[in-house]
Design a protein around this motif. Sequence first.
Motif, PDB file in Angstrom:
ATOM      1  N   HIS A  28       0.848  -1.197   0.000  1.00 25.46           N
ATOM      2  CA  HIS A  28       0.000   0.000   0.000  1.00 25.46           C
ATOM      3  C   HIS A  28       0.885   1.250   0.000  1.00 25.46           C
ATOM      4  O   HIS A  28       0.728   2.133   0.836  1.00 25.46           O
ATOM      5  CB  HIS A  28      -0.948   0.000   1.202  1.00 25.46           C
ATOM      6  N   ASP A  62      -6.135   5.288   0.662  1.00 18.80           N
ATOM      7  CA  ASP A  62      -5.429   4.560   1.730  1.00 18.80           C
ATOM      8  C   ASP A  62      -4.729   5.520   2.687  1.00 18.80           C
ATOM      9  O   ASP A  62      -3.683   5.187   3.239  1.00 18.80           O
ATOM     10  CB  ASP A  62      -4.397   3.604   1.122  1.00 18.80           C
ATOM     11  N   SER A  77     -11.337   2.125   5.746  1.00 18.32           N
ATOM     12  CA  SER A  77     -11.803   3.028   4.690  1.00 18.32           C
ATOM     13  C   SER A  77     -12.710   4.132   5.240  1.00 18.32           C
ATOM     14  O   SER A  77     -12.750   5.230   4.694  1.00 18.32           O
ATOM     15  CB  SER A  77     -12.514   2.250   3.585  1.00 18.32           C
ATOM     16  N   SER A 109     -13.349  -0.223  -0.148  1.00 13.51           N
ATOM     17  CA  SER A 109     -12.846  -1.355   0.632  1.00 13.51           C
ATOM     18  C   SER A 109     -13.716  -2.594   0.491  1.00 13.51           C
ATOM     19  O   SER A 109     -14.945  -2.521   0.565  1.00 13.51           O
ATOM     20  CB  SER A 109     -12.774  -0.952   2.110  1.00 13.51           C
TER      21      SER A 109
END
Length: 213
Positions: A28, A62, A77, A109
């Motif tokens: 991420h 994110d 989220s 999400s």
Amino acid sequence: MAGHFAPFTALAERLLPLSSPAGNDGSHDEGHILRVWRNAAAIQAGEGGDPRLIAAAVLLHDCVAVEKTSPQRAQASKLAAERAETILLAEGWSAADRAAVAHAVHAHSFSARVPIESLEAAIVQDADRLDAIGLIGVARCFYVAGRTGGGLFHPLDPMAEHRPLDDHAFALDHFETKLLRLADTFQTATGRRMAQRRTEALRQFRDAILSEI
């Protein structure tokens, strides 16, 4: 990096420093955000939608980190959506545009299971899920398993023919519990076509690794 978000380079310059929380999660990172943006741009070209809202949602989707092993994972989220609204308020965005971006961030999400209410949210969700499948999805799956202490696969029963699937313990189990099923959850026709190709790549990888072990 920001130049790769054209025509929203200036927006990316301001939001990228806020988009990836501090940490060492290589699944991420800014590379993930860029890949999701490229996916989103490809889907938007076929489906329409407001590219400015999509860009902001991708950049901020994110912006709050919650580990996959955390019991609070399903809230990630929602927390990111709240932070995105605050960031865009400081950017001078209208209430309607802030709400639209926040919805797309919240709804992207898988674990949040928020109903999609806009085309932009559908595109962002599809774009993010595309990065979980295909060969980049394979790489991320095994990376996350190693990072969280999981194994590659069960040494005696890799396809879980005589045991329950456990994707916390084995990366290959995650193919069966989630990754190979994701294509059925796509919202847009363009995203579904892209997902089908990547799902076939997942199947080919799974079959190849099974033949080796």
